[in-house]
Design an enzyme around this catalytic site. Structure first.
Site, mmCIF file in Angstrom:
data_model
loop_
_atom_site.group_PDB
_atom_site.id
_atom_site.type_symbol
_atom_site.label_atom_id
_atom_site.label_comp_id
_atom_site.label_asym_id
_atom_site.label_seq_id
_atom_site.Cartn_x
_atom_site.Cartn_y
_atom_site.Cartn_z
ATOM 1 N N ASN A 163 0.884 -1.136 -0.032
ATOM 2 C CA ASN A 163 -0.159 0.096 -0.063
ATOM 3 C C ASN A 163 0.821 1.247 -0.012
ATOM 4 O OD1 ASN A 163 -1.769 2.025 0.470
ATOM 5 N ND2 ASN A 163 -2.239 1.529 2.560
ATOM 6 N N LYS A 205 0.400 4.307 -0.311
ATOM 7 C CA LYS A 205 -0.120 5.625 0.112
ATOM 8 C C LYS A 205 0.044 6.763 -0.741
ATOM 9 C CE LYS A 205 -0.098 3.523 4.704
ATOM 10 N NZ LYS A 205 0.119 3.379 6.115
ATOM 11 N N HIS A 211 -9.436 1.963 4.328
ATOM 12 C CA HIS A 211 -8.160 2.036 5.015
ATOM 13 C C HIS A 211 -8.570 2.987 6.190
ATOM 14 C CE1 HIS A 211 -4.008 2.813 6.340
ATOM 15 N NE2 HIS A 211 -3.720 1.774 5.617
ATOM 16 N N GLU A 267 -6.928 5.275 7.405
ATOM 17 C CA GLU A 267 -6.428 6.707 7.095
ATOM 18 C C GLU A 267 -7.591 7.193 6.415
ATOM 19 O OE1 GLU A 267 -2.547 5.960 5.378
ATOM 20 O OE2 GLU A 267 -2.018 5.244 7.192
ATOM 21 N N GLU A 283 -6.035 -4.554 10.282
ATOM 22 C CA GLU A 283 -4.923 -3.437 10.466
ATOM 23 C C GLU A 283 -5.310 -2.735 11.723
ATOM 24 O OE1 GLU A 283 -2.805 -2.494 6.531
ATOM 25 O OE2 GLU A 283 -4.233 -1.113 7.100
ATOM 26 N N GLY A 328 2.168 2.395 10.774
ATOM 27 C CA GLY A 328 3.131 3.567 10.342
ATOM 28 C C GLY A 328 3.682 3.853 11.760
ATOM 29 N N SER A 350 2.820 -2.174 10.315
ATOM 30 C CA SER A 350 4.314 -2.155 10.631
ATOM 31 C C SER A 350 5.020 -3.476 10.452
ATOM 32 C CB SER A 350 4.746 -1.743 11.949
ATOM 33 O OG SER A 350 4.102 -0.475 12.127
HETATM 34 P P1 PGA Z 1 2.570 0.389 7.769
HETATM 35 O O1 PGA Z 1 1.198 0.674 6.901
HETATM 36 O O2 PGA Z 1 3.028 -1.010 7.118
HETATM 37 O O3 PGA Z 1 3.479 1.426 6.956
HETATM 38 O O4 PGA Z 1 2.243 0.422 9.136
HETATM 39 C C1 PGA Z 1 0.356 -0.378 6.670
HETATM 40 C C2 PGA Z 1 -0.938 0.046 6.157
HETATM 41 O O5 PGA Z 1 -1.464 1.098 6.485
HETATM 42 O O6 PGA Z 1 -1.477 -0.458 5.192
#
Ligand code: PGA
Length: 258
Positions: free
Chosen positions: A13, A15, A100, A102, A172, A178, A218
């Protein structure tokens, strides 16, 4: 992961990262590294809208598939800034991330819109990856399972058993995204198993067994193998580590060996 009954999927992903030349460069680096995943693990890069056409052309003839990071639920019309499912399939996009955290946190996405987007994606022939997961205070107050069950029920409302088998669920935990704070392999397994049990109640056991459930938050080159060794963790949705070809490949190789 249980590759005998369901597909293992490692998805990046990206982003809001990478211009078109940068996207091409990263995909050109990833392609040969993950070629041995063919027939064993599905490898996907979910990229910003502006990179989709470049990405589809760059991976043509390889085993890497391309996904978008969102999709609107209407077919067309006065929805400034939005992109329809038909616009994505016309480019050759096969997957799409929906709901997601976010999008939920910063852009007002709700379970109702996640459900609408999921149904629109399926109707257009896209394979949705629906993201669910609890906030830190929800985990701390002991309501993780209630939160996830509610999201699964609402996000998949009116989605048929046949369609849910084409849908990927990404667990998630929001506190792990993140932050460098990964759920332990046991926490990830517990939540993914709970999601499968919830699907079994909503549909039936055979359907629940067929659904790919990813962990995301992560996940990286160092912790992927342990997370992916768990029976109900069928892959990963990878943010930060998907932007580095070598790290992303290490995760793909862990899935191949898992
Ligand atoms: P990350 O993001 O691996 O940077 O924690 C995962 C995601 O948001 O899908």
């Amino acid at each position: 992961m249980k590759k005998s009954v369901r597909k293992a999927i490692i998805a990046g992903n990206w982003k809001m990262n990478k211009t078109r030349p940068e996207a091409k460069e990263l995909l050109e680096a990833i392609k040969p590294l993950v070629a041995n995943a063919e027939g064993n693990v599905e490898v996907i890069a979910c990229v910003p809208y502006t990179n989709l056409e470049t990405a589809v052309n760059t991976v043509a003839g390889s085993n890497v598939k391309i996904g978008a990071e969102n999709v609107h639920f209407e077919k067309s019309g006065a929805f400034t800034g939005e992109i329809s499912a038909d616009m994505l399939t016309e480019i050759g996009v096969e997957y799409v991330v929906i709901g997601h955290s976010e999008r939920r946190q910063y852009f007002g996405e709700t379970d109702e819109t996640v459900n609408k987007r999921t149904k629109a994606a399926l109707a257009a022939g896209l394979k949705p990856t629906v993201c669910v997961g609890e906030l830190l205070w929800e985990r701390e107050t002991g309501i993780t399972e209630e939160v996830i069950a509610r999201q699964i029920k609402l996000d998949l409302y009116d989605v048929s058993a046949e369609d849910v088998k084409k849908t990927v669920i990404a667990y998630e935990p929001v506190w792990a995204i993140g932050t460098g704070k990964t759920a332990t392999a046991d926490q990830a397994e517990e939540a993914c198993a709970f999601i499968r049990a919830t699907l079994a109640k909503l549909y039936d056991d055979a359907t629940a067994q067929a659904v790919t459930i990813q962990y995301g938050g992560s996940m990286n080159a160092a912790n992927a193998a342990e997370l992916l060794s768990k029976e109900n963790v069928d892959g990963g949705l990878i943010g930060g580590a998907s932007l580095k070809a070598a790290d992303f490949n290490t995760i793909v190789q862990a899935a191949i060996n898992g």
